[in-house]
Write a protein that holds these residues in place. Structure first.
Motif, PDB file in Angstrom:
ATOM      1  N   ARG A 186       0.828  -1.205   0.000  1.00  0.00           N
ATOM      2  CA  ARG A 186       0.000   0.000   0.000  1.00  0.00           C
ATOM      3  C   ARG A 186       0.865   1.258   0.000  1.00  0.00           C
ATOM      4  NH1 ARG A 186      -3.237  -2.658   3.937  1.00  0.00           N
ATOM      5  NH2 ARG A 186      -2.508  -1.323   5.612  1.00  0.00           N
ATOM      6  N   ARG A 213       2.050   1.766  -3.442  1.00  0.00           N
ATOM      7  CA  ARG A 213       1.012   2.138  -4.402  1.00  0.00           C
ATOM      8  C   ARG A 213       0.520   3.564  -4.234  1.00  0.00           C
ATOM      9  NH1 ARG A 213      -2.321  -3.471  -4.100  1.00  0.00           N
ATOM     10  NH2 ARG A 213      -1.489  -4.451  -5.980  1.00  0.00           N
ATOM     11  N   PHE A 245      -7.777   4.111 -15.468  1.00  0.00           N
ATOM     12  CA  PHE A 245      -8.213   2.904 -16.159  1.00  0.00           C
ATOM     13  C   PHE A 245      -9.046   3.208 -17.401  1.00  0.00           C
ATOM     14  CE2 PHE A 245      -7.641   2.013 -11.706  1.00  0.00           C
ATOM     15  CZ  PHE A 245      -7.042   0.758 -11.657  1.00  0.00           C
ATOM     16  N   ASN A 264     -13.610   3.360 -13.738  1.00  0.00           N
ATOM     17  CA  ASN A 264     -13.693   2.728 -12.416  1.00  0.00           C
ATOM     18  C   ASN A 264     -13.967   3.706 -11.286  1.00  0.00           C
ATOM     19  OD1 ASN A 264     -13.213   0.328 -13.671  1.00  0.00           O
ATOM     20  ND2 ASN A 264     -11.055   0.223 -13.124  1.00  0.00           N
ATOM     21  N   TRP A 281     -16.361   5.093  -8.332  1.00  0.00           N
ATOM     22  CA  TRP A 281     -17.307   4.407  -7.451  1.00  0.00           C
ATOM     23  C   TRP A 281     -18.678   5.045  -7.645  1.00  0.00           C
ATOM     24  CZ3 TRP A 281     -12.689   6.069  -4.461  1.00  0.00           C
ATOM     25  CH2 TRP A 281     -11.678   5.109  -4.558  1.00  0.00           C
ATOM     26  N   HIS A 334     -21.529   5.007  -6.252  1.00  0.00           N
ATOM     27  CA  HIS A 334     -22.366   5.484  -5.148  1.00  0.00           C
ATOM     28  C   HIS A 334     -21.806   6.747  -4.512  1.00  0.00           C
ATOM     29  CE1 HIS A 334     -19.322   2.743  -3.652  1.00  0.00           C
ATOM     30  NE2 HIS A 334     -19.370   3.391  -2.503  1.00  0.00           N
ATOM     31  N   GLU A 354     -12.186  10.460  -1.240  1.00  0.00           N
ATOM     32  CA  GLU A 354     -12.189   9.197  -0.494  1.00  0.00           C
ATOM     33  C   GLU A 354     -10.797   8.748  -0.037  1.00  0.00           C
ATOM     34  OE1 GLU A 354     -14.768   7.731   0.568  1.00  0.00           O
ATOM     35  OE2 GLU A 354     -13.791   5.967   1.396  1.00  0.00           O
ATOM     36  N   GLN A 369      -9.144   8.101   3.590  1.00  0.00           N
ATOM     37  CA  GLN A 369      -8.843   6.717   3.978  1.00  0.00           C
ATOM     38  C   GLN A 369      -7.350   6.407   3.974  1.00  0.00           C
ATOM     39  OE1 GLN A 369     -11.116   4.653   5.059  1.00  0.00           O
ATOM     40  NE2 GLN A 369     -12.903   5.879   4.541  1.00  0.00           N
ATOM     41  N   VAL A 370      -6.604   6.992   3.047  1.00  0.00           N
ATOM     42  CA  VAL A 370      -5.193   6.635   2.909  1.00  0.00           C
ATOM     43  C   VAL A 370      -4.288   7.694   3.519  1.00  0.00           C
ATOM     44  CG1 VAL A 370      -3.357   6.063   1.274  1.00  0.00           C
ATOM     45  CG2 VAL A 370      -5.701   5.326   0.811  1.00  0.00           C
ATOM     46  N   ARG A 392      -8.989  12.169  -9.122  1.00  0.00           N
ATOM     47  CA  ARG A 392      -8.888  11.267  -7.970  1.00  0.00           C
ATOM     48  C   ARG A 392      -7.440  10.818  -7.779  1.00  0.00           C
ATOM     49  NH1 ARG A 392     -12.476   5.794  -8.071  1.00  0.00           N
ATOM     50  NH2 ARG A 392     -11.210   5.348  -9.897  1.00  0.00           N
ATOM     51  N   GLN A 444     -13.623  -1.486  -9.790  1.00  0.00           N
ATOM     52  CA  GLN A 444     -13.833  -0.574  -8.656  1.00  0.00           C
ATOM     53  C   GLN A 444     -12.896  -0.912  -7.502  1.00  0.00           C
ATOM     54  OE1 GLN A 444     -17.916  -0.040  -7.443  1.00  0.00           O
ATOM     55  NE2 GLN A 444     -18.624  -0.093  -9.549  1.00  0.00           N
ATOM     56  N   ALA A 491      -9.277   0.100  -8.580  1.00  0.00           N
ATOM     57  CA  ALA A 491      -9.064   1.539  -8.440  1.00  0.00           C
ATOM     58  C   ALA A 491      -8.708   1.862  -6.995  1.00  0.00           C
ATOM     59  CB  ALA A 491     -10.308   2.306  -8.871  1.00  0.00           C
ATOM     60  N   ALA A 492      -9.422   1.241  -6.060  1.00  0.00           N
ATOM     61  CA  ALA A 492      -9.156   1.486  -4.642  1.00  0.00           C
ATOM     62  C   ALA A 492      -7.780   0.949  -4.242  1.00  0.00           C
ATOM     63  CB  ALA A 492     -10.253   0.839  -3.793  1.00  0.00           C
ATOM     64  N   LEU A 493      -7.453  -0.246  -4.734  1.00  0.00           N
ATOM     65  CA  LEU A 493      -6.135  -0.822  -4.441  1.00  0.00           C
ATOM     66  C   LEU A 493      -5.024   0.084  -4.962  1.00  0.00           C
ATOM     67  CD1 LEU A 493      -6.584  -4.605  -5.357  1.00  0.00           C
ATOM     68  CD2 LEU A 493      -6.103  -3.672  -3.085  1.00  0.00           C
ATOM     69  N   MET A 522      -5.580   1.989  -0.808  1.00  0.00           N
ATOM     70  CA  MET A 522      -6.557   1.733   0.251  1.00  0.00           C
ATOM     71  C   MET A 522      -6.382   0.323   0.805  1.00  0.00           C
ATOM     72  SD  MET A 522      -9.929   3.711  -1.259  1.00  0.00           S
ATOM     73  CE  MET A 522     -11.135   3.021  -0.140  1.00  0.00           C
ATOM     74  N   SER A 523      -6.657   0.168   2.106  1.00  0.00           N
ATOM     75  CA  SER A 523      -6.535  -1.135   2.748  1.00  0.00           C
ATOM     76  C   SER A 523      -7.780  -1.975   2.465  1.00  0.00           C
ATOM     77  CB  SER A 523      -6.396  -0.956   4.257  1.00  0.00           C
ATOM     78  OG  SER A 523      -7.577  -0.391   4.775  1.00  0.00           O
ATOM     79  N   SER A 527     -10.830  -0.766   4.402  1.00  0.00           N
ATOM     80  CA  SER A 527     -11.443   0.434   3.813  1.00  0.00           C
ATOM     81  C   SER A 527     -12.207   0.087   2.550  1.00  0.00           C
ATOM     82  CB  SER A 527     -10.376   1.469   3.440  1.00  0.00           C
ATOM     83  OG  SER A 527      -9.723   1.935   4.580  1.00  0.00           O
ATOM     84  N   ARG A 542     -15.493  -1.670   3.386  1.00  0.00           N
ATOM     85  CA  ARG A 542     -16.486  -0.772   3.959  1.00  0.00           C
ATOM     86  C   ARG A 542     -16.997   0.261   2.958  1.00  0.00           C
ATOM     87  NH1 ARG A 542     -15.126   3.063   7.317  1.00  0.00           N
ATOM     88  NH2 ARG A 542     -12.932   2.596   6.981  1.00  0.00           N
ATOM     89  N   ARG A 543     -16.079   0.841   2.200  1.00  0.00           N
ATOM     90  CA  ARG A 543     -16.411   2.014   1.407  1.00  0.00           C
ATOM     91  C   ARG A 543     -16.770   1.687  -0.037  1.00  0.00           C
ATOM     92  NH1 ARG A 543     -17.683   6.191   4.139  1.00  0.00           N
ATOM     93  NH2 ARG A 543     -17.074   7.434   2.335  1.00  0.00           N
ATOM     94  N   VAL A 544     -16.285   0.554  -0.549  1.00  0.00           N
ATOM     95  CA  VAL A 544     -16.509   0.236  -1.961  1.00  0.00           C
ATOM     96  C   VAL A 544     -17.354  -1.030  -2.128  1.00  0.00           C
ATOM     97  CG1 VAL A 544     -15.392  -0.348  -4.163  1.00  0.00           C
ATOM     98  CG2 VAL A 544     -14.356   1.373  -2.650  1.00  0.00           C
ATOM     99  N   PRO A 563     -21.162  -1.104  -0.200  1.00  0.00           N
ATOM    100  CA  PRO A 563     -22.168  -0.293  -0.910  1.00  0.00           C
ATOM    101  C   PRO A 563     -22.544  -0.877  -2.276  1.00  0.00           C
ATOM    102  CG  PRO A 563     -20.464   1.126  -0.002  1.00  0.00           C
ATOM    103  CD  PRO A 563     -19.990  -0.283   0.193  1.00  0.00           C
TER     104      PRO A 563
END
Lengths: 275, 234
Positions: A103, A106, A113, A117, A119, A121, A130, A134-135, A179, B117, B120-122, B126-127, B130, B133-135, B138
């Motif tokens: 992490r 990264r 992408f 991609n 999110w 919601h 976000e 979070q990070v 983002r 999705q 993208a978070a990875l 993001m852990s 996270s 919970r967040r992706v 939902p």
């Protein structure tokens, strides 16, 4: 904070002394079962350079790109970002990095992408904020303010509260770029960022990418946009069957290469794009 | 001679029973969902024996009648030191029964989360916590709400089985009324009314919830022919 300018479309002059390597790829190979998709790849990307990966589909461009941030695991060789080995520990060969170390690696490497991609919601603003929360552990208000500036930078300050479903493809991709740049990455990877867009929306995304390049962002771009590669890239790598068949400045690859596969690829490209 | 005034006369007892029914149902659903979610997560761990155990659990629960599970828990429980009061046993039984179904619903939802999705978070660093919970959750809600609501509606009707181990829920009170007054028909009509009311409320709330968690999908993009959400909706 830089803003989107309309003029920054010319290639940057490579500044001297900028030649510290950002990414070094040495002897990287990868197979999916018996299908060898990357064969002994060597590639160096210097700081503030834009390197485009081009080539026919199935040549391994996207796989190579995804190995750089370890979304794809490579089997042999090594990839280093700012000297740090990607995906494996330095001490024990082929031992995977812990999730935490991966992490940390990264967060300095942004990725854009083909399918955006986002999110679905979360609003545009929430999408950008976000990872800041979070990070990077920013508080919500600071993250929102920073996200707002990033959306402004990609020309979307009017769309902060829109959900992705209400945005065009080009707008979605610009949110995705915002983002990533919000995290202030040292390196950005683009995986065919305009391939899923309607033709009239390609320009706005390429413009944002040109601006990033002009600001000195180090970028590795998998693309089918030969115009972008020719005008913006410092280096172009042509991949074919998992090997780099040609590498050099856009001029060297597009005009001076004697490699028949490159010429054939460019000819097909020109034929398809002329009518 | 039909005499629906009996329903009024037995009103307090019936309402008390209805309350117990709702309590058992609500608590059972909650336990079922939490347990089901944990089972789903454990199932993602690539350890074969663990996966077999969870799969066996799910198959056994889904393959045997709820009544038998309840008897085993309530009457068989004391022999392994698990001595539960009827209502507690009823709630736990409903929870265990529901967990197998919820685990399957959640598994389908988990697999349906678009891979991109998560990537993208990875790629943003993001852990897993996270991201979950967040992706993931939902996104799962969007695809599984109808199935979750459906399962909850089914569980409302499974609560009648609890009367057999003497949980003083609606069915139990109704049977008492029928036994004391011999008014079988009125009892049946009354019961149908109560359960229909409950199911109706559950599905209405479910539709509201569904509209709420998918509200961001309801405005299709004007030009969005190639957007991910346009395909997700189709």
């Amino acid at each position: 904070m830089t803003t989107v300018s309309e003029t920054a479309s010319s290639p940057r002059s490579a500044t001297a002394g900028d030649a510290a390597p950002m990414v070094t790829i040495r002897g990287v190979s990868k197979s999916f079962g018996t299908n060898e998709v990357l064969r002994d790849i060597d590639l160096t990307v210097n700081k503030s350079e834009v390197v485009c990966l081009i080539g026919p589909s199935g040549s391994g461009k996207s796989t190579l790109l995804r190995c750089v941030n370890f979304l794809e695991v490579y089997d042999r060789g090594e990839i280093r970002i700012e000297g740090k080995l990607v995906g494996y520990t330095e001490e024990t060969p082929r031992r995977r990095l812990s999730n935490r170390d991966l992490r940390d690696l990264r967060r300095n490497v942004g990725m854009v992408f083909q399918q955006f991609n986002l999110w679905p919601h979360m609003t545009a603003l929430e999408n950008v904020a976000e990872a800041l929360v979070q990070v990077r552990g920013m508080d919500k208000a600071a993250a929102a303010a920073h996200a707002r500036r990033m959306l402004d930078r990609v020309g979307l300050s009017a769309k902060t509260d829109s959900y992705p479903a209400r945005l065009s493809g080009g707008q979605q991709q610009r949110v995705a770029i915002a983002r990533v740049i919000a995290m202030e990455p040292h390196l950005m990877l683009f995986d065919e960022p305009t391939s899923a867009l309607d033709p009239e929306l390609v320009g706005e995304v390429l413009q944002v990418m040109r601006d990033l390049a002009a600001d000195g962002m180090t970028m590795v771009v998998v693309t089918h946009e030969m115009g972008f590669a020719a005008n913006v890239a410092d280096k172009v790598a042509f991949l074919d069957h998992g090997r780099i068949a040609a590498f050099g400045t856009p001029r060297e690859v597009f005009h001076e290469s004697t490699e028949p596969r490159v010429q054939q690829f460019l000819q097909t490209y020109h034929e398809r794009n002329s009518f | 001679m039909l005499d629906f005034t009996l329903l009024v006369q037995y009103g307090p007892a019936l309402l008390r029973g209805f309350g117990v029914t709702i309590l058992c149902w609500g608590a059972g659903c909650l336990i079922g969902m939490v347990l089901g979610f944990v089972l789903m997560l454990l199932r993602q761990i690539p350890v074969k024996p663990l996966r077999w155990v969870i799969r066996a659990y799910i198959e056994v629960i889904r393959g045997t009648p709820f009544l038998i599970q309840l008897f085993l828990l309530y009457s068989g429980g004391p022999s392994i030191g698990l001595r539960l009061e009827a209502t507690a046993a009823g709630i736990l039984g409903l929870g265990i029964y529901g967990s197998a179904y919820f685990a399957e619903i959640f598994r389908a939802g988990y697999q349906a989360v678009p891979k991109g999705q998560v990537e993208a978070a990875l790629s943003l660093g993001m852990s897993y916590g996270s991201i979950l919970r967040r992706v993931i959750v939902p996104a799962m809600l969007v695809s599984t709400i109808p199935a979750i609501v459906n399962m909850m509606a089914i569980l409302t009707k499974e609560t009648v089985v609890l009367s057999i181990i003497t949980v003083p829920e609606l069915m139990y009170e109704m049977q008492t009324m029928a036994a004391e007054t011999f008014a079988t028909f009125e009892t049946i009509v009354g019961m149908a009314l109560f359960y229909w009311l409950l199911v109706e409320v559950v599905s209405r709330l479910g539709r509201r919830l569904e509209a709420r968690v998918t509200r961001f999908l309801t405005h299709a993009s004007p030009q969005g022919s190639s957007t991910q959400t346009a395909t997700a909706r189709a």
